[in-house]
Write a protein that holds these residues in place. Structure first.
Motif, PDB file in Angstrom:
ATOM      1  N   GLU A 106      -3.171   0.244  -3.690  1.00 21.47           N
ATOM      2  CA  GLU A 106      -2.894  -1.000  -2.987  1.00 21.47           C
ATOM      3  C   GLU A 106      -2.920  -2.131  -3.999  1.00 21.47           C
ATOM      4  OE1 GLU A 106      -4.654  -3.673   0.683  1.00 21.47           O
ATOM      5  OE2 GLU A 106      -4.622  -1.493   0.824  1.00 21.47           O
ATOM      6  N   THR A 136       3.219  -8.590   8.097  1.00 16.75           N
ATOM      7  CA  THR A 136       2.778  -7.331   7.516  1.00 16.75           C
ATOM      8  C   THR A 136       3.356  -6.203   8.365  1.00 16.75           C
ATOM      9  OG1 THR A 136       0.710  -8.217   6.615  1.00 16.75           O
ATOM     10  CG2 THR A 136       0.813  -5.839   6.997  1.00 16.75           C
ATOM     11  N   ASN A 160       3.669  -2.041   8.897  1.00 12.86           N
ATOM     12  CA  ASN A 160       3.182  -0.714   8.513  1.00 12.86           C
ATOM     13  C   ASN A 160       3.862   0.336   9.372  1.00 12.86           C
ATOM     14  OD1 ASN A 160       1.655  -0.432  10.986  1.00 12.86           O
ATOM     15  ND2 ASN A 160       0.052  -1.701  10.064  1.00 12.86           N
ATOM     16  N   ASP A 161       3.397   1.579   9.282  1.00 14.94           N
ATOM     17  CA  ASP A 161       4.108   2.645   9.987  1.00 14.94           C
ATOM     18  C   ASP A 161       3.783   2.684  11.480  1.00 14.94           C
ATOM     19  OD1 ASP A 161       1.548   3.538   9.789  1.00 14.94           O
ATOM     20  OD2 ASP A 161       2.007   5.396   8.721  1.00 14.94           O
ATOM     21  N   ARG A 201       0.871  -1.188   0.000  1.00 17.20           N
ATOM     22  CA  ARG A 201       0.000   0.000   0.000  1.00 17.20           C
ATOM     23  C   ARG A 201       0.897   1.223   0.000  1.00 17.20           C
ATOM     24  NH1 ARG A 201      -3.527   0.293   5.020  1.00 17.20           N
ATOM     25  NH2 ARG A 201      -4.623  -1.437   3.987  1.00 17.20           N
ATOM     26  N   SER A 207       3.230   2.717   2.982  1.00 20.72           N
ATOM     27  CA  SER A 207       2.692   2.723   4.343  1.00 20.72           C
ATOM     28  C   SER A 207       2.406   1.325   4.866  1.00 20.72           C
ATOM     29  CB  SER A 207       1.406   3.549   4.392  1.00 20.72           C
ATOM     30  OG  SER A 207       0.450   3.053   3.471  1.00 20.72           O
ATOM     31  N   GLN A 208       2.434   0.312   3.971  1.00 19.56           N
ATOM     32  CA  GLN A 208       2.236  -1.065   4.422  1.00 19.56           C
ATOM     33  C   GLN A 208       2.830  -2.014   3.402  1.00 19.56           C
ATOM     34  OE1 GLN A 208      -1.586  -2.293   6.217  1.00 19.56           O
ATOM     35  NE2 GLN A 208      -1.662  -3.872   4.643  1.00 19.56           N
TER      36      GLN A 208
END
Length: 567
Positions: A152, A198, A200-201, A140, A174-175
């Motif tokens: 995405e 996974t 992400n931020d 993403r 961001s992911q």
């Protein structure tokens, strides 16, 4: 007689792992990392514990707000009693290592964490140091320009990171999800299965050990990965942009600078962006209702300059707050009676760049991002190379007090140039609207787009120019009717013109006149425009087109162009 082997209980469980900001993990009061309203809420328990190598705080609770909201509707439709209850569980396990405090979230447990204490970028930091480059399953990302686009993409069986088409500039990942290797987690210890994570931020979603010793070992394995000095080479570009914690000292200082900038009404470092939530229906919007600081106005065109004006009248220190509390709603009609979006925070419609000595900061969709020096160097190098390319056309100086349409006519006086400014093509694909394929057709079939970039409007005119060039080529590529009608225009105007009517490998030219005739260099283009230009070049190259950029000089009084011959 067949014997059945008893099923072994799972040794791991999947959860979301957060790293929390703490100056001294050993002595940190873990309750201070939890929002007080949950610590004080009836039915919620916060208990300290020590179990083997684990030492920390466990917070649990359940919220039962009563009958679900849809019950009354179903009762009304059926005349049958419907009384079902929503119940939401919260679980938060906070544990210390020698170096950090971590939180494991279960149910809606993450909502109990103080958002200012969550370590931003932790999940991405871990992922880019251990993911298998050929086993990426989902990405993403957001584009750091005025389009406000979120993309995405997923690949069920996994593919190479480059297969997702991520730009090396102007995009925030961001992911990212995929398989990891070289990490001795409990889940992978027997060597029979790969781990899928996974990042992400804010967090990492992964399988962690279900007993104290295994969990502590997994946390140490995560720390060792994050200790690696550099990300894997294939992922290095992802780490060049990182989000700042919203309530950090740095973010507060940047808020103050932005507030001051709003008071100056200088939009050269700003651009209108479209919040990701509104992107899908933005093109259908006819009007926008803007409500800021008690003032409400409905406009047909929304731009950065207008939003800044709505906040300028506020006292210093209150302008950015006014935009954050203000709202923008999109409507599909001119009477502003058919809403096609919810009321979105007004500040999320602005993108702002704040340059500093070695880094740049971007305010994008209500959040600050830091762009490192290496990243900026890469962008500047690419833009410098693009601007220094030799060009295949000439454009005359722009005379003083000359409008854009008059300049286009002036440039078209050169031999071999054809004028198509305001000469639009219309097709069903364009939904009845007209599109200019170009302002001028060059002597070699170049699709030339002209723009005068007024410094007061910042990068908006250039963003529009780049989007126009991209859209016109996409139309020629994918709309056979539009292409045929444009070719017909060429035939009617100059049947002997040597332009390749197939437009298989065309050259797109952006002719740009900066305010005052300032030469176009990497220093005279704002960062937003640089990112938009590079993204446009990538898109054009993907369609088989070349890109040239011509800096138009300042001229004197209105004049005729000197005829010029071109091969």
């Amino acid at each position: 007689m067949t014997s059945h082997k008893a099923k072994q209980p799972p040794t791991t469980g999947k959860t979301s792992l957060y790293r929390l900001r703490s100056a001294d993990p050993a002595s940190e009061n873990l309750r201070s990392l939890v929002l007080r309203r949950y610590l004080e809420r009836e039915g919620f328990l916060a208990r300290q514990f020590t179990n083997g190598p684990l030492n920390g705080l466990l917070v649990t609770g359940t919220v039962a707000p009563g009958t679900a909201g849809w019950c009354s509707m179903l009762s009304g439709l059926t005349e049958l009693p419907v009384e079902e209850e929503n119940r939401t569980s919260f679980g938060l396990l906070m544990v210390r290592t020698d170096r950090h405090v971590y939180a494991l979230s279960y149910g809606m447990g993450h909502l109990m964490l103080d958002p200012t204490r969550i370590d931003p970028g932790f999940g991405i930091e871990f992922a880019v140091r251990c993911l298998e480059k050929d086993r990426i399953t989902r990405v993403r990302r957001q584009v750091m320009d005025a389009r406000g686009r979120t993309d995405e993409n997923a690949a069920t069986s996994g593919e190479h990171i480059r297969g997702f088409g991520i730009e090396e500039f102007g995009e925030i990942v961001s992911q990212i999800s995929g398989q990891v290797s070289g990490v001795p987690l409990t889940f992978t210890r027997d060597g029979s299965r790969p781990a899928h994570i996974t990042g992400n931020d804010r967090s990492i979603k992964l399988h962690l050990g279900r007993n104290p010793e295994a969990l502590f070992s997994d946390l140490q394995a995560v720390e060792r990965v994050c200790d690696r000095p550099d990300p894997l080479p294939e992922f290095e570009f992802i780490t060049q942009v990182r989000p700042l914690q919203g309530k950090s000292d740095l973010a507060r200082r940047l808020d103050e600078r932005l507030d001051s900038l709003l008071g100056s009404e200088d939009v050269r470092q700003m651009a209108l962006t479209v919040p990701s939530e509104a992107r899908e229906r933005f093109d259908l919007a006819e009007t926008f209702r803007v409500s800021v600081a008690g003032h409400r106005e409905t406009v047909t065109d929304l731009d950065a300059e207008f939003l800044v004006r709505t906040a300028k009248s506020q006292a210093p220190g209150r302008r950015l707050e006014a935009l954050r509390k203000g709202r923008v709603t999109m409507f599909a009609d001119t009477d502003a009676s058919d809403p096609i979006s919810r009321a979105l925070p007004a500040d999320q419609w602005l993108t702002v760049q704040i340059p500093d000595a070695n880094v740049h900061y971007f305010y994008w969709q209500g959040r600050w991002y830091e762009v490192g020096a290496e990243y900026l160097t890469m962008i500047r190098r690419r833009v410098t190379e693009l601007l220094s390319r030799p060009t295949s056309i000439t454009l005359p100086p722009w005379p003083a007090r000359t409008s854009e349409d008059k300049y286009n006519k002036l440039a078209a006086e050169q031999e071999g140039y054809l004028l198509f400014d305001k000469d639009t093509v219309r097709t069903k694909r364009l939904r009845g609207g007209g599109l200019e394929i170009c302002d001028l057709l060059g002597p070699g079939g170049q699709l030339i787009h002209i723009k005068r970039a007024d410094g007061r409007k910042g990068t908006a005119p250039l963003n529009h120019l780049f989007a126009q060039g991209r859209m016109s080529l996409e139309t020629l590529r994918y709309d056979a009717t539009a292409k045929s009608r444009f070719v017909q225009k060429i035939e009617r105007t100059a049947p002997e013109h040597p332009a390749d009517r197939s437009f298989t490998n065309p050259t797109v030219v952006f002719g740009i006149f900066l305010k005052g005739g300032v030469p176009m260099t990497v220093d005279s283009l704002f960062a937003f425009a640089q990112v938009s230009l590079l993204h446009t070049e990538t898109a054009l190259r993907g369609m088989g087109a070349g890109l040239e950029v011509v800096s138009i000089d300042k001229g004197g009084k209105e004049q005729s162009a000197s005829p010029a011959r071109h091969p």
